[in-house]
Design a protein around this motif. Structure first.
Motif, PDB file in Angstrom:
ATOM      1  N   ASN A   1       0.852  -1.193   0.000  1.00 21.32           N
ATOM      2  CA  ASN A   1       0.000   0.000   0.000  1.00 21.32           C
ATOM      3  C   ASN A   1       0.886   1.240   0.000  1.00 21.32           C
ATOM      4  O   ASN A   1       2.098   1.156   0.209  1.00 21.32           O
ATOM      5  CB  ASN A   1      -0.936   0.004   1.217  1.00 21.32           C
ATOM      6  CG  ASN A   1      -2.227   0.742   0.944  1.00 21.32           C
ATOM      7  OD1 ASN A   1      -2.243   1.717   0.197  1.00 21.32           O
ATOM      8  ND2 ASN A   1      -3.307   0.292   1.554  1.00 21.32           N
TER       9      ASN A   1
ATOM     10  N   THR B   1      -1.550   0.576  10.197  1.00 26.12           N
ATOM     11  CA  THR B   1      -1.611  -0.762  10.788  1.00 26.12           C
ATOM     12  C   THR B   1      -2.346  -1.742   9.881  1.00 26.12           C
ATOM     13  O   THR B   1      -2.063  -2.945   9.888  1.00 26.12           O
ATOM     14  CB  THR B   1      -2.306  -0.687  12.160  1.00 26.12           C
ATOM     15  OG1 THR B   1      -1.615   0.267  12.979  1.00 26.12           O
ATOM     16  CG2 THR B   1      -2.295  -2.037  12.854  1.00 26.12           C
ATOM     17  N   GLU B   2      -3.293  -1.245   9.058  1.00 21.75           N
ATOM     18  CA  GLU B   2      -4.053  -2.117   8.156  1.00 21.75           C
ATOM     19  C   GLU B   2      -3.125  -2.852   7.193  1.00 21.75           C
ATOM     20  O   GLU B   2      -3.438  -3.972   6.763  1.00 21.75           O
ATOM     21  CB  GLU B   2      -5.083  -1.308   7.371  1.00 21.75           C
ATOM     22  CG  GLU B   2      -6.283  -0.840   8.176  1.00 21.75           C
ATOM     23  CD  GLU B   2      -5.956   0.304   9.125  1.00 21.75           C
ATOM     24  OE1 GLU B   2      -4.862   0.896   8.981  1.00 21.75           O
ATOM     25  OE2 GLU B   2      -6.777   0.587  10.013  1.00 21.75           O
TER      26      GLU B   2
ATOM     27  N   ASP C   1      -4.853  -2.308  17.828  1.00 23.60           N
ATOM     28  CA  ASP C   1      -5.486  -3.115  16.786  1.00 23.60           C
ATOM     29  C   ASP C   1      -4.672  -4.366  16.493  1.00 23.60           C
ATOM     30  O   ASP C   1      -5.233  -5.463  16.321  1.00 23.60           O
ATOM     31  CB  ASP C   1      -5.636  -2.288  15.506  1.00 23.60           C
ATOM     32  CG  ASP C   1      -6.666  -1.182  15.651  1.00 23.60           C
ATOM     33  OD1 ASP C   1      -7.510  -1.286  16.576  1.00 23.60           O
ATOM     34  OD2 ASP C   1      -6.630  -0.219  14.857  1.00 23.60           O
TER      35      ASP C   1
ATOM     36  N   THR D   1      -3.590 -11.467   7.606  1.00 25.00           N
ATOM     37  CA  THR D   1      -4.832 -12.122   7.178  1.00 25.00           C
ATOM     38  C   THR D   1      -4.556 -13.109   6.051  1.00 25.00           C
ATOM     39  O   THR D   1      -5.071 -14.231   6.040  1.00 25.00           O
ATOM     40  CB  THR D   1      -5.851 -11.064   6.728  1.00 25.00           C
ATOM     41  OG1 THR D   1      -6.146 -10.201   7.818  1.00 25.00           O
ATOM     42  CG2 THR D   1      -7.134 -11.732   6.251  1.00 25.00           C
TER      43      THR D   1
ATOM     44  N   TRP E   1      -5.929  -8.181  17.200  1.00 22.34           N
ATOM     45  CA  TRP E   1      -6.006  -9.106  16.070  1.00 22.34           C
ATOM     46  C   TRP E   1      -5.215 -10.382  16.370  1.00 22.34           C
ATOM     47  O   TRP E   1      -5.662 -11.483  16.059  1.00 22.34           O
ATOM     48  CB  TRP E   1      -5.459  -8.424  14.822  1.00 22.34           C
ATOM     49  CG  TRP E   1      -5.901  -9.071  13.547  1.00 22.34           C
ATOM     50  CD1 TRP E   1      -6.956  -8.746  12.755  1.00 22.34           C
ATOM     51  CD2 TRP E   1      -5.265 -10.206  12.909  1.00 22.34           C
ATOM     52  NE1 TRP E   1      -7.022  -9.583  11.679  1.00 22.34           N
ATOM     53  CE2 TRP E   1      -5.998 -10.496  11.735  1.00 22.34           C
ATOM     54  CE3 TRP E   1      -4.169 -10.991  13.209  1.00 22.34           C
ATOM     55  CZ2 TRP E   1      -5.663 -11.531  10.869  1.00 22.34           C
ATOM     56  CZ3 TRP E   1      -3.833 -12.035  12.350  1.00 22.34           C
ATOM     57  CH2 TRP E   1      -4.566 -12.287  11.202  1.00 22.34           C
TER      58      TRP E   1
ATOM     59  N   LEU F   1      -2.024  -5.892   9.072  1.00 19.98           N
ATOM     60  CA  LEU F   1      -3.135  -6.820   9.289  1.00 19.98           C
ATOM     61  C   LEU F   1      -3.540  -7.518   7.999  1.00 19.98           C
ATOM     62  O   LEU F   1      -3.926  -8.688   8.018  1.00 19.98           O
ATOM     63  CB  LEU F   1      -4.329  -6.060   9.884  1.00 19.98           C
ATOM     64  CG  LEU F   1      -4.079  -5.396  11.246  1.00 19.98           C
ATOM     65  CD1 LEU F   1      -5.369  -4.778  11.789  1.00 19.98           C
ATOM     66  CD2 LEU F   1      -3.506  -6.395  12.249  1.00 19.98           C
ATOM     67  N   ASP F   2      -3.445  -6.828   6.866  1.00 16.51           N
ATOM     68  CA  ASP F   2      -3.762  -7.463   5.582  1.00 16.51           C
ATOM     69  C   ASP F   2      -2.785  -8.597   5.283  1.00 16.51           C
ATOM     70  O   ASP F   2      -3.180  -9.668   4.799  1.00 16.51           O
ATOM     71  CB  ASP F   2      -3.720  -6.428   4.459  1.00 16.51           C
ATOM     72  CG  ASP F   2      -4.891  -5.459   4.500  1.00 16.51           C
ATOM     73  OD1 ASP F   2      -5.879  -5.769   5.208  1.00 16.51           O
ATOM     74  OD2 ASP F   2      -4.820  -4.402   3.846  1.00 16.51           O
TER      75      ASP F   2
ATOM     76  N   GLN G   1       3.197   0.141  14.158  1.00 17.03           N
ATOM     77  CA  GLN G   1       2.124  -0.715  13.662  1.00 17.03           C
ATOM     78  C   GLN G   1       1.992  -1.989  14.500  1.00 17.03           C
ATOM     79  O   GLN G   1       0.881  -2.461  14.760  1.00 17.03           O
ATOM     80  CB  GLN G   1       2.378  -1.104  12.198  1.00 17.03           C
ATOM     81  CG  GLN G   1       2.433   0.067  11.234  1.00 17.03           C
ATOM     82  CD  GLN G   1       3.793   0.732  11.199  1.00 17.03           C
ATOM     83  OE1 GLN G   1       4.731   0.301  11.894  1.00 17.03           O
ATOM     84  NE2 GLN G   1       3.919   1.786  10.413  1.00 17.03           N
TER      85      GLN G   1
END
Length: 379
Positions: free
Chosen positions: A255, A260-261, A294, A268, A298, A264-265, A289
């Protein structure tokens, strides 16, 4: 045979290998270790969605045509200003030279209007285009290009000046620098680290890994980290999750931001592809991160046990650092991508088409991660 579930991003990048990079379906499917029937289906669905989304009504086409006509002049003036920004404050001779060079690309009337040059002045220049100084600059520029090419694009004006003087040419460094700048000859420079914003210190998890990088079973210890890739659109950030058992990249995400996403991606994808049956240690550095709430929640929800390196000690996460080093040396070295999407496709091809399936790894007795796992699992 166990059915494999592929993430949506994996499908999209696999389709782009066929539709945008021009590879054959069978070849791509073989490199990615999947069924060519599945890839044919993905490509067909992508084409159907594209054709359905590209249908326009006649009224919309007419409106688009009208807008294109209205914007043609503005777009042309914008492009002239973009390409000619370096000559806007230059002498008329320089502007006329620019106009002659781009006459096949832009209309002469538009360039005269934007650059504020009379057409009669342009034609007068065309009859006698170059001064003695300009002719001497052309001779000097040819020698500069030769020295620049011989150095494989590494030399800047100081070193090129030394070459010219050794050849007996009298000139100054500022003149060489000016000619290189006008000819857009730029020496190759290394990566510059992006500037990070300093946030509140994260609550660090203990270092449970303790540099024990040899693991005897899969899905026991994963390591993760973030790196950056330079493009003309800006930085592209990559998060990779690596299983220490086989050094396979089991999850990744890319990205334009380091939120942080992004982490997490990648996790995942790793959980989806590996489907661990028990707790997994996930080791990282002390980046913000990995220290966020979060991330902690997770990990707790997905049976991941955080472990963190000591602050400022890259050796505690040497496997992730080594992977990023190999990626940059073997694929990205001295390469600046035009767009982030170009970088994504190339990194995807390296990870899924080469590193996991083909590249021999010294830690694995010169086997690829996939071959190592297949040999250990007897499949």
């Amino acid at each position: 045979m166990k059915r494999v579930r592929y993430p949506a991003e994996f499908k999209a990048e696999a389709v782009k290998q066929v539709t945008e990079r021009g590879h054959g379906v069978v070849d791509v499917a073989k490199r990615l270790g999947m069924s060519d029937k599945s890839l044919y289906l993905w490509v067909r669905l992508a084409k159907e969605q594209s054709s359905a989304g590209g249908a326009e009504t006649s009224q919309l086409k007419a409106e688009v045509s009208r807008l294109k006509a209205e914007l043609k002049r503005a777009n042309e003036e914008r492009d002239i200003l973009k390409k000619g920004r370096n000559v806007l404050c230059q002498a008329v001779r320089v502007k006329c030279a620019f106009m002659a060079e781009h006459k096949g690309q832009f209309r002469l009337s538009s360039m005269c209007r934007v650059l504020r040059v009379q057409r009669s002045g342009y034609y007068a220049w065309k009859a006698n285009p170059k001064s003695k100084r300009a002719l001497a600059d052309d001779v000097l520029l040819a020698s500069i290009r030769q020295s620049f090419d011989d150095s494989h694009g590494i030399y800047g004006s100081p070193r090129i000046l030394r070459d010219l003087r050794e050849d007996g040419m009298a000139c100054g460094q500022k003149r060489v620098a000016r000619l290189m700048r006008q000819a857009q000859l730029r020496s190759v420079r290394g990566y510059k680290r992006p500037r990070y914003r300093v946030g509140l210190p994260a609550t660090a998890a203990p270092n449970r890994l303790q540099r024990e990088f040899t693991v005897t079973l899969p899905n026991q210890v994963w390591v993760t980290d973030i790196t950056y890739i330079r493009t003309h659109e800006g930085w592209l950030y990559l998060t990779a999750v690596i299983d220490l058992y086989s050094r396979m990249v089991v999850g990744w995400a890319m990205n334009s931001s380091m939120a942080t996403e992004l982490v997490l991606d990648a996790l995942t994808m790793a959980v989806w592809r590996r489907r661990p049956t028990g707790p997994v240690m996930i080791h990282s550095d002390q980046g913000s991160q990995f220290g966020s709430d979060d991330f902690a929640r997770w990990c707790k929800d997905n049976q991941l046990v955080p472990s963190m390196s000591r602050r400022g000690n890259c050796w505690d996460n040497a496997v992730a650092e080594s992977f990023f080093s190999s990626l940059k040396k073997e694929r990205i070295k001295r390469h600046i991508y035009a767009t982030r999407q170009d970088a994504k496709s190339d990194v995807f091809d390296y990870i899924e088409g080469f590193y996991n399936r083909i590249r021999r790894h010294s830690h694995l007795d010169q086997l690829s991660p996939l071959a190592f796992e297949q040999l250990r699992n007897g499949s």
